[in-house]
Design a protein around this motif. Sequence first.
Motif: not given
Length: 225
Positions: A199-201, A204, A206-209, A212-213, A216
């Motif tokens: 992942t890219d998360f 960090r 963070k579920e917020t990302e 966001e993913f 998108d």
Amino acid sequence: MEVEFKIKMNEGLYLRNPEDTELGRKILKHSVELIYKLGFEAFTFKKLAEDIGSTEAGIYRYFENKHKLLIYITAWYFGWVEFQISFQTNNIEVPKVKLQKIISLLSFPIEDDIQTSYIDESLLHPVIVAEGSKAYLTKQVAENNKLQFFQPYKDLCTLIGNVILEYNPKYKFPKSLASTIVEIAHFQNFFMHNLSSLTDFGKRDKETEIVEFLNDLVFSSIDKS
């Protein structure tokens, strides 16, 4: 305002309805806690019986085997999530805002619902993230599907698909996108905590990302149609 949650479970999943008795409710509560603690592979009815002060025979009077129990709690979870989505989006009129709310509900950690004292949803959510796919990724999936064991999951995806069509009635793949949203929300959460290089998360955490993913991904797809 509080609304009571009650889902009618498929009778083929149990031998005796666990929600009807104190022992049955303890089986549900403690099975979620033990699977969360041990993982599904290490979870056994013997360990469950020891945990609740009962016998294996007593548990087998409710469930034929631990896989049926896993399907039960997975189906229960998806029924509960569908209820929460319906309730929390009921007064949202703008389809895009409604879909964004659904994505958030599926992605963020869940708090325990005090109305369902026999199941801790804050533990059930990570159990489903880590173990839920084992309910249907089996050689028996076709047979279990004929018995409608996975209907709550289908109902949830139908609900999400209908919101997608509210947003864009011309979109060709509402069911596929709906199930993709659910699975990505789960798998990206699992990868974030366990296989972070996928992942890219991961760094960090963070579920917020994830939200966001998904926003998108989802709206880029829907807006193309």
